[in-house]
Design a protein around this motif. Structure first.
Motif, PDB file in Angstrom:
ATOM      1  N   GLN A   1       0.816  -1.077   0.062  1.00  0.00           N
ATOM      2  CA  GLN A   1      -0.125  -0.131  -0.036  1.00  0.00           C
ATOM      3  C   GLN A   1       1.025   1.230   0.085  1.00  0.00           C
ATOM      4  O   GLN A   1       1.574   1.578   1.034  1.00  0.00           O
ATOM      5  CB  GLN A   1      -0.846   0.158   1.212  1.00  0.00           C
ATOM      6  CG  GLN A   1      -2.021  -1.061   1.122  1.00  0.00           C
ATOM      7  CD  GLN A   1      -3.042  -0.868   2.315  1.00  0.00           C
ATOM      8  OE1 GLN A   1      -2.951  -0.135   3.292  1.00  0.00           O
ATOM      9  NE2 GLN A   1      -4.142  -1.601   2.178  1.00  0.00           N
ATOM     10  N   ALA A   2       0.876   2.009  -1.190  1.00  0.00           N
ATOM     11  CA  ALA A   2       1.747   3.244  -1.286  1.00  0.00           C
ATOM     12  C   ALA A   2       1.188   4.351  -0.765  1.00  0.00           C
ATOM     13  O   ALA A   2       0.541   5.301  -1.369  1.00  0.00           O
ATOM     14  CB  ALA A   2       2.126   3.293  -2.535  1.00  0.00           C
ATOM     15  N   THR A   3       1.198   4.534   0.659  1.00  0.00           N
ATOM     16  CA  THR A   3       0.787   5.993   1.158  1.00  0.00           C
ATOM     17  C   THR A   3       1.988   6.752   0.953  1.00  0.00           C
ATOM     18  O   THR A   3       2.876   6.451   0.581  1.00  0.00           O
ATOM     19  CB  THR A   3       0.462   5.967   2.866  1.00  0.00           C
ATOM     20  OG1 THR A   3       1.703   5.321   3.241  1.00  0.00           O
ATOM     21  CG2 THR A   3      -0.474   4.644   2.996  1.00  0.00           C
ATOM     22  N   LEU A   4       1.625   8.130   1.330  1.00  0.00           N
ATOM     23  CA  LEU A   4       2.675   9.054   1.036  1.00  0.00           C
ATOM     24  C   LEU A   4       3.944   8.807   2.020  1.00  0.00           C
ATOM     25  O   LEU A   4       4.974   8.880   1.424  1.00  0.00           O
ATOM     26  CB  LEU A   4       2.108  10.727   1.311  1.00  0.00           C
ATOM     27  CG  LEU A   4       3.104  11.953   1.230  1.00  0.00           C
ATOM     28  CD1 LEU A   4       3.601  11.955   0.074  1.00  0.00           C
ATOM     29  CD2 LEU A   4       2.728  12.943   1.635  1.00  0.00           C
ATOM     30  N   GLU A   5       3.769   8.408   3.313  1.00  0.00           N
ATOM     31  CA  GLU A   5       4.746   8.151   4.096  1.00  0.00           C
ATOM     32  C   GLU A   5       5.435   7.089   3.586  1.00  0.00           C
ATOM     33  O   GLU A   5       6.654   7.143   3.832  1.00  0.00           O
ATOM     34  CB  GLU A   5       4.120   7.960   5.476  1.00  0.00           C
ATOM     35  CG  GLU A   5       3.617   9.099   6.112  1.00  0.00           C
ATOM     36  CD  GLU A   5       2.196   9.567   5.663  1.00  0.00           C
ATOM     37  OE1 GLU A   5       1.612   8.745   5.071  1.00  0.00           O
ATOM     38  OE2 GLU A   5       1.850  10.647   5.997  1.00  0.00           O
TER      39      GLU A   5
ATOM     40  N   ASN B   1      10.283  16.135  -3.966  1.00  0.00           N
ATOM     41  CA  ASN B   1       9.855  15.829  -5.289  1.00  0.00           C
ATOM     42  C   ASN B   1       8.920  14.474  -5.209  1.00  0.00           C
ATOM     43  O   ASN B   1       7.943  14.479  -6.092  1.00  0.00           O
ATOM     44  CB  ASN B   1      11.160  15.356  -5.940  1.00  0.00           C
ATOM     45  CG  ASN B   1      12.130  16.633  -6.316  1.00  0.00           C
ATOM     46  OD1 ASN B   1      11.573  17.536  -6.364  1.00  0.00           O
ATOM     47  ND2 ASN B   1      13.241  16.464  -6.248  1.00  0.00           N
ATOM     48  N   VAL B   2       9.014  13.725  -4.265  1.00  0.00           N
ATOM     49  CA  VAL B   2       8.314  12.278  -4.221  1.00  0.00           C
ATOM     50  C   VAL B   2       6.902  12.926  -3.749  1.00  0.00           C
ATOM     51  O   VAL B   2       5.870  12.697  -4.222  1.00  0.00           O
ATOM     52  CB  VAL B   2       8.828  11.516  -3.275  1.00  0.00           C
ATOM     53  CG1 VAL B   2       7.730  10.430  -2.626  1.00  0.00           C
ATOM     54  CG2 VAL B   2      10.092  10.737  -3.866  1.00  0.00           C
ATOM     55  N   SER B   3       6.779  13.608  -2.629  1.00  0.00           N
ATOM     56  CA  SER B   3       5.605  14.297  -2.321  1.00  0.00           C
ATOM     57  C   SER B   3       4.785  15.054  -3.516  1.00  0.00           C
ATOM     58  O   SER B   3       3.459  14.755  -3.409  1.00  0.00           O
ATOM     59  CB  SER B   3       5.919  15.352  -1.079  1.00  0.00           C
ATOM     60  OG  SER B   3       6.498  14.729   0.047  1.00  0.00           O
TER      61      SER B   3
ATOM     62  N   ASP C   1       0.257  15.038  -7.267  1.00  0.00           N
ATOM     63  CA  ASP C   1      -0.016  15.202  -8.969  1.00  0.00           C
ATOM     64  C   ASP C   1      -0.702  13.887  -9.129  1.00  0.00           C
ATOM     65  O   ASP C   1      -1.657  13.890  -9.902  1.00  0.00           O
ATOM     66  CB  ASP C   1       1.198  15.502  -9.648  1.00  0.00           C
ATOM     67  CG  ASP C   1       0.782  15.767 -10.819  1.00  0.00           C
ATOM     68  OD1 ASP C   1      -0.165  16.344 -11.173  1.00  0.00           O
ATOM     69  OD2 ASP C   1       1.659  15.755 -11.649  1.00  0.00           O
ATOM     70  N   LEU C   2      -0.268  12.689  -8.839  1.00  0.00           N
ATOM     71  CA  LEU C   2      -0.701  11.465  -9.237  1.00  0.00           C
ATOM     72  C   LEU C   2      -2.135  11.413  -8.665  1.00  0.00           C
ATOM     73  O   LEU C   2      -3.173  11.023  -9.547  1.00  0.00           O
ATOM     74  CB  LEU C   2       0.145  10.325  -8.658  1.00  0.00           C
ATOM     75  CG  LEU C   2      -0.510   8.910  -8.995  1.00  0.00           C
ATOM     76  CD1 LEU C   2      -0.798   8.537 -10.618  1.00  0.00           C
ATOM     77  CD2 LEU C   2       0.373   7.797  -8.604  1.00  0.00           C
TER      78      LEU C   2
ATOM     79  N   LEU D   1      -1.468  22.143  -1.041  1.00  0.00           N
ATOM     80  CA  LEU D   1      -0.384  21.088  -0.328  1.00  0.00           C
ATOM     81  C   LEU D   1       0.950  21.399  -0.935  1.00  0.00           C
ATOM     82  O   LEU D   1       1.937  21.304  -0.152  1.00  0.00           O
ATOM     83  CB  LEU D   1      -0.770  19.669  -0.684  1.00  0.00           C
ATOM     84  CG  LEU D   1      -2.030  19.099   0.133  1.00  0.00           C
ATOM     85  CD1 LEU D   1      -2.493  17.823  -0.456  1.00  0.00           C
ATOM     86  CD2 LEU D   1      -1.741  19.025   1.531  1.00  0.00           C
ATOM     87  N   VAL D   2       0.981  21.499  -2.315  1.00  0.00           N
ATOM     88  CA  VAL D   2       2.375  21.911  -2.771  1.00  0.00           C
ATOM     89  C   VAL D   2       2.780  23.184  -2.329  1.00  0.00           C
ATOM     90  O   VAL D   2       4.164  23.215  -2.164  1.00  0.00           O
ATOM     91  CB  VAL D   2       2.096  21.758  -4.402  1.00  0.00           C
ATOM     92  CG1 VAL D   2       3.467  22.510  -5.028  1.00  0.00           C
ATOM     93  CG2 VAL D   2       1.886  20.319  -4.901  1.00  0.00           C
TER      94      VAL D   2
END
Length: 449
Positions: free
Chosen positions: A32-36, A156-158, A163-164, A434-435
């Motif tokens: 599960q790909a959460t932001l963290e 960059n990942v955040s 964006d995704l 958020l950005v």
């Protein structure tokens, strides 16, 4: 029968090894790909981070290599020589001391071997002294470079993650819009067949439905490219499955940041890197000033000298010797090079101070711009929150009125467009805020890493 069993076992072993090789390790992908989890994965697998960690190890090894010159240096040397023709020297004629004649005499022995042990110790050397004084500074520089790269990767990942999920949310919104338009098209078609409305109503519904499907197709195609970008930034396997999960309510709760914080340039990792570089330049100034001082070293040698005319008896006789010494090397005149190099080092140090001044001004500007963008995006986001509730209520009422024959179908299309536009702009505003929050954190130097 035994041969068949052995053949079967061999096949099973080969097939099992193939399966174990072909199946990727579960540690290389995320369930599960959460932001963290995406950020943590990137901090562990991103090539830039791996390179920075190796740079730290290289820096540590380089420091140890330089500091090793403070320790005693011990070396050994072995040589073996055989004269094919012995050397000849000219000596006075001892039988006739008054004669100026010189008599040729063969000297030495045919076989010679030497075993030498040497020990040297630096007592004062500016290169080694520089390495000793800057060891911790070089460690700090390698550590700060790693932190700087971690901050870049985190930001960059955040942003790629946001964006995704924004694109995925757009697809979800358009899916809901398509469902509503399909229902409206069915209602308009039924009313047309019943003679209640003309054909323009269901044609308008068909046009709106086709437009919404086209927008969904476009957004769906973008998901693949944005997911691949996120994988690249994470150091994720390109062909690995990445299922992004998120909670919209949690994201909405994370938009806020303390806007009363004061900017402190020294909290930025870039400022700390410049300070470290400045410390190295100060050490370089001292290094060039030490060029006027002598280099001092102590040494000791012990030699085993074996000589014999017979090779078989070479090591039967030993004539050892030993010595200790002190060497002082003092450069007296180098054409003014030391003066120029000292001046260059001082000018480089002065230049670094202007780098700090320029960075302080840049950081202040970045912070004010980032804070202005954040406040503007936050105000837009709050306004769209209210608009979203209003658009839902307006669409619901007009839809009921249309089914009751009170409203024209054009009003339904307008309400649907308003609802879809409001939903899309709302989540776009959420992404923007958020950005911009990330930009504020970066300007403040508070990005977690």
């Amino acid at each position: 029968m035994i041969v068949a069993k052995k053949y079967l076992i061999a096949c099973l072993l080969c097939f099992g090894s193939y399966l174990s090789y072909s199946q990727p390790s579960t540690d290389s992908t995320l369930q599960q790909a959460t932001l963290e989890s995406c950020i943590q994965y990137a901090l562990q697998h991103q090539p830039v981070i791996k390179q920075s960690e190796l740079d730290q190890l290289i820096a540590e090894r380089t420091i140890r290599s330089a500091l090793s010159s403070w320790l005693p240096q011990i070396s050994g040397n072995y040589s073996l020589q055989r004269y094919l023709k012995l050397p000849v020297s000219l000596f006075p004629n001892f039988s006739n001391p008054t004669s100026p004649e010189r008599v040729p005499v063969t000297v030495g022995v045919a076989n010679l071997s030497n075993i030498q042990f040497s020990l040297s110790q630096n007592l004062f050397n500016r290169d080694v002294l520089l390495a000793s004084r800057t060891a911790d500074t070089y460690r700090d520089q390698a550590r700060q470079n790693l932190i700087n790269n971690k901050i870049d990767v985190t930001v960059n990942v955040s942003k790629a993650f946001y964006d995704l999920i924004l694109t995925q949310k757009q697809v979800d919104i358009l899916d809901g819009d398509i469902v509503r338009l399909e229902r409206s098209l069915q209602d308009a078609t039924n009313q047309y067949k019943s003679g209640l409305v003309d054909r323009t109503d269901y044609k308008r519904a068909a046009i709106a439905l086709n437009n919404s499907r086209a927008q969904r197709k476009q957004a769906q195609e973008q998901i693949g490219g944005k997911a691949q970008l996120l994988k690249q930034l994470m150091g994720y396997p390109p062909n690995g499955d990445l299922k992004v999960t998120y909670d919209t309510l949690q994201l909405a709760n994370e938009v806020y940041i303390d806007t009363t914080q004061l900017i402190k340039p020294e909290s930025r990792i870039e400022f700390q890197l410049l300070r470290t570089q400045q410390a190295l330049l100060k050490a370089n100034v001292l290094y060039n000033r030490w060029a006027y001082l002598p280099s001092v070293s102590a040494s000791a040698n012990y030699n085993f000298v074996f000589q014999n005319s017979e090779f078989a008896q070479l090591y039967s006789r030993n004539f050892p010797n030993s010595l200790i010494g002190l060497t002082i090397a003092l450069p007296i005149f180098q054409g003014g090079r030391r003066v120029q190099e000292s001046r260059i080092a001082e000018l480089q140090l002065q230049r670094s101070q202007w780098d700090l001044t320029n960075l302080s001004n840049t950081v202040t500007t970045e912070y004010r711009q980032a804070m202005a963008n954040y406040k503007g995006n936050l105000a837009t986001y709050r306004a769209l929150q209210e608009n979203l509730d209003l658009a839902n209520d307006v669409y619901r009422v007009i839809q009921l009125q249309y089914r009751s024959g009170v409203r024209a179908y054009l009003d339904v299309i307008i309400a649907q467009n308003d609802l879809r536009t409001t939903q899309l702009t709302y989540f776009n505003a959420l992404y923007q805020v958020l950005v911009s929050k990330l930009d504020v954190q970066r300007a403040l130097g508070t990005v977690p890493n």
